[in-house]
Design an enzyme around this catalytic site. Sequence first.
Site, short mmCIF file in Angstrom:
data_model
loop_
_atom_site.label_atom_id
_atom_site.label_comp_id
_atom_site.label_asym_id
_atom_site.label_seq_id
_atom_site.Cartn_x
_atom_site.Cartn_y
_atom_site.Cartn_z
N CYS A 122 0.80 -1.23 0.00
CA CYS A 122 0.00 0.00 0.00
C CYS A 122 0.83 1.28 0.00
O CYS A 122 0.35 2.31 -0.45
CB CYS A 122 -0.99 0.00 1.17
SG CYS A 122 -0.24 -0.23 2.78
N LYS A 204 -5.37 -8.34 11.90
CA LYS A 204 -5.32 -6.90 11.65
C LYS A 204 -6.73 -6.44 11.31
O LYS A 204 -7.32 -6.90 10.34
CB LYS A 204 -4.37 -6.60 10.50
CG LYS A 204 -4.25 -5.14 10.15
CD LYS A 204 -3.21 -4.95 9.06
CE LYS A 204 -3.07 -3.48 8.68
NZ LYS A 204 -2.07 -3.31 7.61
N LYS A 262 -3.47 -6.18 15.88
CA LYS A 262 -3.39 -4.75 15.56
C LYS A 262 -4.78 -4.23 15.27
O LYS A 262 -5.50 -4.86 14.49
CB LYS A 262 -2.50 -4.59 14.32
CG LYS A 262 -2.33 -3.17 13.83
CD LYS A 262 -1.49 -3.14 12.57
CE LYS A 262 -1.31 -1.68 12.15
NZ LYS A 262 -0.61 -1.52 10.90
ZN ZN Z 1 -0.90 -2.33 3.38
#
Ligand code: ZN
Length: 341
Positions: A122, A204, A262
């Site tokens: 990303c 996550k 997370k």
């Molecule tokens: Zn990412």
Amino acid sequence: MAFPHDRPRRMRRTEALRSLVRETTLAPDDLVWPLFAVPGQRVRNAVKSMPGVFQLSVDELVAEAQAGYEAGVRSVILFGVPEKKDAAGAEAYAEDGIIPRAVRALKQKVPGLVVMTDVCMCEYTDHGHCGVLKPARVGAPGQELVVDNDLTLPLLAREAVAHARAGADVVAPSDMMDGRVAAIRKGLDEAGFSDVPILSYAAKFAGAFYGPFRDAAESAPREGAGIPRDRKGYQMDPANAREALREVALDVAEGADMVMVKPAVPYLDIVRMVRERFEVPVAAYHVSGEYAMIKAAAQAGWIDEERVVLETLVCIRRAGADFVLTYCARDAARLLTGGRR
Ligand SMILES: [Zn+2]
């Protein structure tokens, strides 16, 4: 019957007694410091939504890591902002990309430091998603795009190998594609890096706590025709706990050496469940939004920042985290050692 003789308060009378019976410890080497690498020289861009956090050119990043190391922080995790972004995120796996350059400099200048690298697309894709995009359905009308899980896997493996070749001690895939731990493990082994462990971002959760990070890593999904607006298609639903255990089980089965939950504080129940269910080391990521809330309240004079930071980190440890990734790492290390270092 315990009452009236059982009075836990007796053991709280002095600091020496309290420390004698303390169940959880917090030390600088329990902490991992996330750092952001950007191109250039002598670059130190303050991240507005994260006071005290900077985008750093490699020379500045080395100095920052050195200062952390001297305060007792033995591990860092690196995120990169590349020179250029494209649809396939090619800079993510470039052998001379921003992260390999930062890793090489750190291994040379701070040899004792554990250097972890974030493995994801990303920060490198122009659309800001964690994998490559393709049309949602072949032949379907409109331009709707989705992240293609299986097309992304070989790119992640290449990225991890590029980081390992530069000297990374640990690679940490954060993309949440299915099967990526196995793909990365295979890639590392075939390239001769069977000694490099994988810390998987196993559980996550998609959510709003990552906002400030996306300023720092310049990785927010871009608005555009057909581009998914958020990451809910691959990150987890905050409402799900059993699914987190399933994600962790898959990653462990695929070869993850360590697993991460997370964000941290809103998800301490997940940390505890993972701790009780699995034998691998468990990490928790105290994320940018959690950090920003502490900083903002402290700047307004509403909380005692030092005490809140240490209490937060010890509570994450108490929930079951072996180590904590936190932007507070160096400051907390200095507090823990009383400025003795
Ligand atoms: Zn990412």
